[in-house]
Motif scaffolding. Structure first.
Motif, short mmCIF file in Angstrom:
data_model
loop_
_atom_site.label_atom_id
_atom_site.label_comp_id
_atom_site.label_asym_id
_atom_site.label_seq_id
_atom_site.Cartn_x
_atom_site.Cartn_y
_atom_site.Cartn_z
N TRP A 78 0.82 -1.21 0.00
CA TRP A 78 0.00 0.00 0.00
C TRP A 78 0.86 1.26 0.00
O TRP A 78 0.47 2.28 -0.55
CB TRP A 78 -0.95 -0.01 1.20
N LEU A 79 2.03 1.17 0.62
CA LEU A 79 2.95 2.32 0.60
C LEU A 79 3.51 2.58 -0.78
O LEU A 79 3.86 3.72 -1.11
CB LEU A 79 4.11 2.08 1.58
N SER A 120 -12.12 6.02 0.11
CA SER A 120 -13.38 6.03 -0.63
C SER A 120 -13.71 7.45 -1.04
O SER A 120 -13.41 8.41 -0.30
CB SER A 120 -14.51 5.46 0.23
N THR A 121 -14.34 7.61 -2.17
CA THR A 121 -14.79 8.93 -2.59
C THR A 121 -16.02 9.38 -1.80
O THR A 121 -16.48 10.51 -1.95
CB THR A 121 -15.13 8.92 -4.10
N ASN A 122 -16.53 8.49 -0.97
CA ASN A 122 -17.65 8.81 -0.08
C ASN A 122 -17.21 8.59 1.37
O ASN A 122 -17.89 7.92 2.14
CB ASN A 122 -18.87 7.93 -0.41
N GLY A 123 -16.05 9.13 1.71
CA GLY A 123 -15.51 8.94 3.04
C GLY A 123 -15.39 10.23 3.82
O GLY A 123 -15.30 11.31 3.23
N ALA A 165 -5.72 6.32 -2.55
CA ALA A 165 -6.95 7.12 -2.61
C ALA A 165 -7.93 6.51 -3.62
O ALA A 165 -7.56 6.20 -4.75
CB ALA A 165 -6.64 8.55 -2.98
N GLY A 166 -9.17 6.30 -3.17
CA GLY A 166 -10.19 5.74 -4.05
C GLY A 166 -10.15 4.24 -4.22
O GLY A 166 -10.94 3.69 -4.99
N LYS A 210 -5.64 10.31 5.56
CA LYS A 210 -5.55 9.60 4.28
C LYS A 210 -6.51 8.41 4.23
O LYS A 210 -7.00 8.05 3.16
CB LYS A 210 -4.12 9.13 4.04
N LEU A 211 -6.78 7.80 5.39
CA LEU A 211 -7.71 6.67 5.41
C LEU A 211 -9.09 7.10 4.91
O LEU A 211 -9.78 6.32 4.25
CB LEU A 211 -7.83 6.09 6.83
#
Length: 342
Positions: free
Chosen positions: A253-254, A303-306, A259-260, A298-299
């Motif tokens: 992940w790093l 999601s674009t709905n976060g 994002a997304g 960043k977490l």
């Protein structure tokens, strides 16, 4: 050649029955010493998971615990959530009533076991996943592996890639550093003799430890369960493998923007207000706090709905702020039901 082949087959059969007998004895020993389970046992290829589902409604909420935590630690949240929808807590393999499971304990392995257990129980998704601490990356990987089974998510002070954690002696390391970059072994349900725990820990020392004061908010029966479960040696073996292999996921992940990566599912990230760091680490407390806040923010972008919600609580929000956790879960459940933005 026929004689050699027959001899090999006989040996293989003997090994199979020996392994089956050993696993059966392990089940018997655990069952004999354990208090009555709160939920249901699900057999997965010779090892059992303990799952406790309560309430009615859809979507069903699934809780993934942090390190050293158990299904009953979430009773304060589960009681609240079960008033408006169905919720399932469970114990990962090697924790509390659940038998030790196949190794290595990769996120993929943990995900497969939970998904198969839910299918056997007839629990239907898509689900709202709740991940606390180490449970955060576990549910992230679940959502990326089985996106059709996930409707929403709540991350409760979740661990994240690059997070600095103490490793003793005032030293810290970033989650993901030290990963070997190897391929993740395929997950499987079948137990092998080599999967049996090899680390037994100091059971007497653990059993003699008093209950941490933060668990005093739990009902008396849950406090007694906590004293029993934290002394079981199998958990130490499971967590050793989990630590080793989770680093591979953090490193992955790093290496690329995340994002997304969870699409547009409703996502709430619960973050504690204060990090609680001191200056006795190799990294100054202000830097640790800065990195923690950046990582938590960043977490919410997964999601674009976060969105992120700050909570006046310590790390164990399920104990210290169950109302806040319950409210966040309700917000996501309602967003799923209404197919709306948070």
């Amino acid at each position: 050649m026929q004689r050699i082949s027959s001899q090999f087959n006989t040996t293989a059969i003997q090994c199979f029955y020996a392994a089956t007998l050993a696993l059966g004895l392990a089940h018997s020993d655990r069952a004999a010493s354990a208090p009555p389970a709160q939920g249901t046992f699900v057999d997965l290829g010779g090892h059992r998971l303990h799952v406790n589902c309560t309430g009615k409604g859809s979507p069903t909420v699934l809780v993934e615990n942090g390190f050293g935590d158990f299904s009953f630690d979430w009773i304060l949240v589960q009681t609240r959530v079960s008033q408006f929808t169905r919720i399932c807590t469970y114990d990962r393999a090697g924790y509390a009533w659940s038998d030790p499971g196949p190794k290595p304990r990769t996120l993929a392995q943990i995900n497969l076991e939970l998904r198969d257990a839910l299918n056997k129980l007839g629990e239907r998704g898509p689900f709202v996943l709740v991940g606390h601490s180490f449970g955060g990356p576990v549910v992230r990987n679940f959502a990326m592996t089985y996106p059709q089974d996930v409707a929403g998510m709540v991350l409760v002070d979740a661990s994240f890639e690059g997070q600095r954690v103490g490793i003793g002696g005032g030293k810290t390391m970033r989650l993901g550093d030290g990963a070997k970059g190897g391929s993740i072994p395929l997950a499987r349900e079948e137990m092998r003799q080599s999967d049996k725990p090899t680390t037994h820990g100091d059971v007497a020392r653990e059993a003699a430890q008093p209950l941490d004061p933060m668990y005093k908010v739990l009902p008396p029966d849950a406090q007694r369960l906590r004293l029993w479960a934290q002394a079981l040696p199998e958990m130490e073996d499971a967590e050793s493998s989990q630590r080793q292999w989770s680093g591979e996921y953090f490193a992955k992940w790093l290496s690329a923007p995340q994002a997304g990566s969870l699409g547009a599912i409703p996502l709430i990230v619960l973050t504690r207000v204060e990090g609680g760091y001191d200056n006795n680490q190799d990294t100054p407390a202000p830097q640790l706090e800065k990195e923690r806040k950046q990582g938590q923010a960043k977490l919410a972008l997964l999601s674009t709905n976060g969105k992120q919600v700050m909570v006046h609580s310590g790390h164990n929000m399920e104990l210290e702020a169950p109302n806040d956790v319950g409210a966040a879960i309700r917000s996501v459940v309602e967003a799923v039901r209404l197919r709306s933005k948070l």
